[in-house]
Design a protein around this motif. Structure first.
Motif, short mmCIF file in Angstrom:
data_model
loop_
_atom_site.label_atom_id
_atom_site.label_comp_id
_atom_site.label_asym_id
_atom_site.label_seq_id
_atom_site.Cartn_x
_atom_site.Cartn_y
_atom_site.Cartn_z
N SER A 126 49.27 34.07 35.75
CA SER A 126 50.12 34.32 34.58
C SER A 126 49.54 35.39 33.66
CB SER A 126 50.35 33.03 33.79
OG SER A 126 49.15 32.56 33.20
N ASP A 127 48.20 35.50 33.60
CA ASP A 127 47.60 36.54 32.78
C ASP A 127 47.92 37.93 33.33
OD1 ASP A 127 46.57 34.78 30.95
OD2 ASP A 127 44.51 34.86 31.68
N LEU A 128 47.92 38.05 34.66
CA LEU A 128 48.27 39.33 35.28
C LEU A 128 49.74 39.67 35.02
CD1 LEU A 128 46.58 39.12 38.81
CD2 LEU A 128 45.63 39.98 36.68
N VAL A 129 50.60 38.70 35.24
CA VAL A 129 52.04 38.91 35.05
C VAL A 129 52.34 39.25 33.59
CG1 VAL A 129 54.30 37.81 35.15
CG2 VAL A 129 52.66 37.45 37.00
N SER A 130 51.70 38.54 32.67
CA SER A 130 51.94 38.78 31.24
C SER A 130 51.56 40.19 30.82
CB SER A 130 51.15 37.76 30.40
OG SER A 130 51.61 36.45 30.63
N ALA A 131 50.51 40.74 31.43
CA ALA A 131 50.07 42.09 31.10
C ALA A 131 51.05 43.15 31.57
CB ALA A 131 48.69 42.36 31.70
N ALA A 132 51.82 42.82 32.62
CA ALA A 132 52.71 43.81 33.23
C ALA A 132 54.16 43.69 32.78
CB ALA A 132 52.65 43.68 34.75
N VAL A 133 54.61 42.48 32.45
CA VAL A 133 56.04 42.25 32.24
C VAL A 133 56.64 43.01 31.05
CG1 VAL A 133 55.86 40.20 30.75
CG2 VAL A 133 57.77 40.41 32.33
N VAL A 190 51.05 47.78 24.94
CA VAL A 190 49.88 48.47 24.38
C VAL A 190 48.83 47.46 23.94
CG1 VAL A 190 49.07 49.92 22.49
CG2 VAL A 190 51.17 50.52 23.71
N VAL A 191 49.26 46.40 23.23
CA VAL A 191 48.32 45.38 22.76
C VAL A 191 47.63 44.70 23.94
CG1 VAL A 191 48.11 43.16 21.57
CG2 VAL A 191 49.55 44.97 20.60
N LEU A 192 48.41 44.31 24.94
CA LEU A 192 47.85 43.62 26.11
C LEU A 192 46.96 44.56 26.92
CD1 LEU A 192 51.03 41.63 27.11
CD2 LEU A 192 48.89 40.64 26.30
N PHE A 193 47.31 45.83 26.98
CA PHE A 193 46.47 46.81 27.68
C PHE A 193 45.10 46.92 27.02
CE2 PHE A 193 44.81 51.02 28.61
CZ PHE A 193 45.10 51.18 29.96
N ILE A 194 45.09 46.98 25.69
CA ILE A 194 43.83 47.07 24.95
C ILE A 194 43.02 45.79 25.14
CG2 ILE A 194 42.81 47.21 22.64
CD1 ILE A 194 45.18 49.02 21.86
N LEU A 195 43.67 44.65 25.04
CA LEU A 195 42.96 43.38 25.24
C LEU A 195 42.36 43.29 26.64
CD1 LEU A 195 45.32 40.77 23.51
CD2 LEU A 195 43.07 41.54 22.72
N THR A 196 43.11 43.79 27.63
CA THR A 196 42.66 43.71 29.01
C THR A 196 41.52 44.66 29.32
OG1 THR A 196 44.88 43.06 29.75
CG2 THR A 196 43.39 43.94 31.42
N HIS A 197 41.67 45.90 28.91
CA HIS A 197 40.73 46.94 29.35
C HIS A 197 39.61 47.23 28.35
CE1 HIS A 197 43.16 47.91 32.87
NE2 HIS A 197 44.22 47.80 32.09
N LEU A 207 44.47 33.70 27.60
CA LEU A 207 44.56 34.50 26.38
C LEU A 207 45.67 35.55 26.48
CD1 LEU A 207 43.54 35.20 23.59
CD2 LEU A 207 41.76 36.63 24.63
N LEU A 208 45.76 36.23 27.61
CA LEU A 208 46.81 37.23 27.78
C LEU A 208 48.19 36.58 27.82
CD1 LEU A 208 45.17 39.61 30.41
CD2 LEU A 208 45.52 40.05 27.96
N THR A 209 48.27 35.43 28.48
CA THR A 209 49.54 34.70 28.55
C THR A 209 49.98 34.28 27.16
OG1 THR A 209 48.94 33.87 30.75
CG2 THR A 209 50.72 32.73 29.58
N GLY A 210 49.06 33.71 26.39
CA GLY A 210 49.40 33.28 25.04
C GLY A 210 49.77 34.44 24.14
N THR A 211 49.05 35.55 24.27
CA THR A 211 49.34 36.72 23.44
C THR A 211 50.73 37.28 23.75
OG1 THR A 211 46.99 37.29 23.36
CG2 THR A 211 48.56 39.03 22.79
N PHE A 212 51.07 37.35 25.04
CA PHE A 212 52.41 37.84 25.39
C PHE A 212 53.48 36.92 24.82
CE2 PHE A 212 56.08 37.17 28.18
CZ PHE A 212 56.72 38.38 27.98
N CYS A 213 53.34 35.61 25.00
CA CYS A 213 54.34 34.67 24.50
C CYS A 213 54.52 34.80 22.99
CB CYS A 213 53.96 33.23 24.86
SG CYS A 213 54.11 32.85 26.62
N ALA A 214 53.40 34.90 22.27
CA ALA A 214 53.47 35.01 20.81
C ALA A 214 54.11 36.32 20.38
CB ALA A 214 52.07 34.88 20.21
N LEU A 215 53.71 37.42 21.01
CA LEU A 215 54.25 38.72 20.64
C LEU A 215 55.74 38.82 20.96
CD1 LEU A 215 51.43 41.18 21.77
CD2 LEU A 215 52.08 40.59 19.44
N TYR A 216 56.14 38.33 22.13
CA TYR A 216 57.56 38.39 22.48
C TYR A 216 58.38 37.49 21.55
CZ TYR A 216 62.03 38.29 24.77
OH TYR A 216 63.37 38.39 25.00
N GLY A 217 57.89 36.28 21.32
CA GLY A 217 58.62 35.36 20.45
C GLY A 217 58.83 35.95 19.07
#
Length: 271
Positions: A126-133, A190-197, A207-217
């Protein structure tokens, strides 16, 4: 004031008679192809508790989850009465009508089953998917704009758009599809890219999954204030249906971020 009048763009990008390519389909294909490539790239990096082959295998599951979940979400979340009265229209996916929250649920189910089947943590996937979706969401919102659907509320801002679709009433409206493309797609990526790399967030599973859910929501709740309401909620007149569906995502995302930050950080493997 002179407003921008939307050009009459054909929703069909390429028509070969026996085969059509629509902007809507192109958006989904582009998002899925990018997601496959980016997830494969991330799977090669450490911590590598999911293999490149497993990511490759999951893409079939992801496609089915997005299409089936997205379509059924549109049918049952938004227009159950119409589709139950006209069930054959459920299968007309090429005409548009996909719900993000339904697609999300479809992919979640696919990830849970796939992770259990392959015996690894669902967060590894889910962390990988969240970074890409977010890229797929960005393309999808651009396609919404081209298709003249999900337009914004009537406004007098200088950048308002007059959509030529008959149901838009010929009135200047917020180009809410473009707002959402930025807020739901570009900024989260952009946010997830920075967090990842930069901050190596993959070493904290979830962490990436939670960040995506929060940002999208948060983005969807904000974007809905500019978007023409599709289905009024009688018992919640101050909230749109999209906001109602996004609130649990925001709360779950914030919870998951807090949980992930409290977990032991994964140890980086030596190359």
């Amino acid at each position: 004031m002179d407003y921008f009048t939307f050009p009459n763009i054909d929703p069909v990008l390429l028509d070969l008679g026996f085969f059509q390519i629509r902007w809507y389909a192109l958006a989904y294909i582009s998002g899925l192809v990018f997601g496959w490539w980016y997830c494969m790239r991330l799977a090669r990096s450490v911590p590598n508790n999911i293999t490149v082959k497993q990511v490759d295998d999951f893409m079939v599951w992801a496609v089915l989850g997005v299409i089936l979940g997205g379509r059924l979400g549109h049918v049952f979340f938004y227009y159950p009465g119409h589709y139950l009265a006209n069930p054959i229209e459920i299968f007309k996916v090429w005409e548009g009508g996909m719900a993000f929250h339904g697609g999300l649920l479809g992919v979640i189910v696919a990830m849970l089953v796939f992770a259990r089947k392959n015996k690894f943590s669902v967060f590894a996937l889910s962390d990988l998917v969240s970074a890409a979706v977010p890229v797929g969401i960005f393309f999808g919102r651009i396609a919404n704009f081209i298709n003249q659907e999900l337009w914004g509320r009537v406004t007098d801002v200088p950048w308002a758009v007059i959509f030529t679709h008959p149901n838009a009433g010929g009135l200047p409206r917020h180009p809410s599809q473009l707002y959402e493309a930025v807020m739901e797609g570009l900024i989260p990526f952009v946010v997830l890219f920075i967090l990842t790399h930069v901050f190596k967030a993959r070493f904290r599973p979830g962490l990436l999954t939670g960040t995506f859910c929060a940002l999208y929501g948060l983005a969807r709740i904000t974007g809905e204030t500019f978007r023409e309401e599709e289905i009024p909620i009688d018992f919640l007149p101050f909230m749109t249906y999209g906001q109602l569906l996004s609130l649990p995502m925001l709360l779950f995302g914030l919870f998951l971020i807090g949980w992930a930050l409290k977990q032991p950080r994964l140890v980086e493997k030596k190359a």
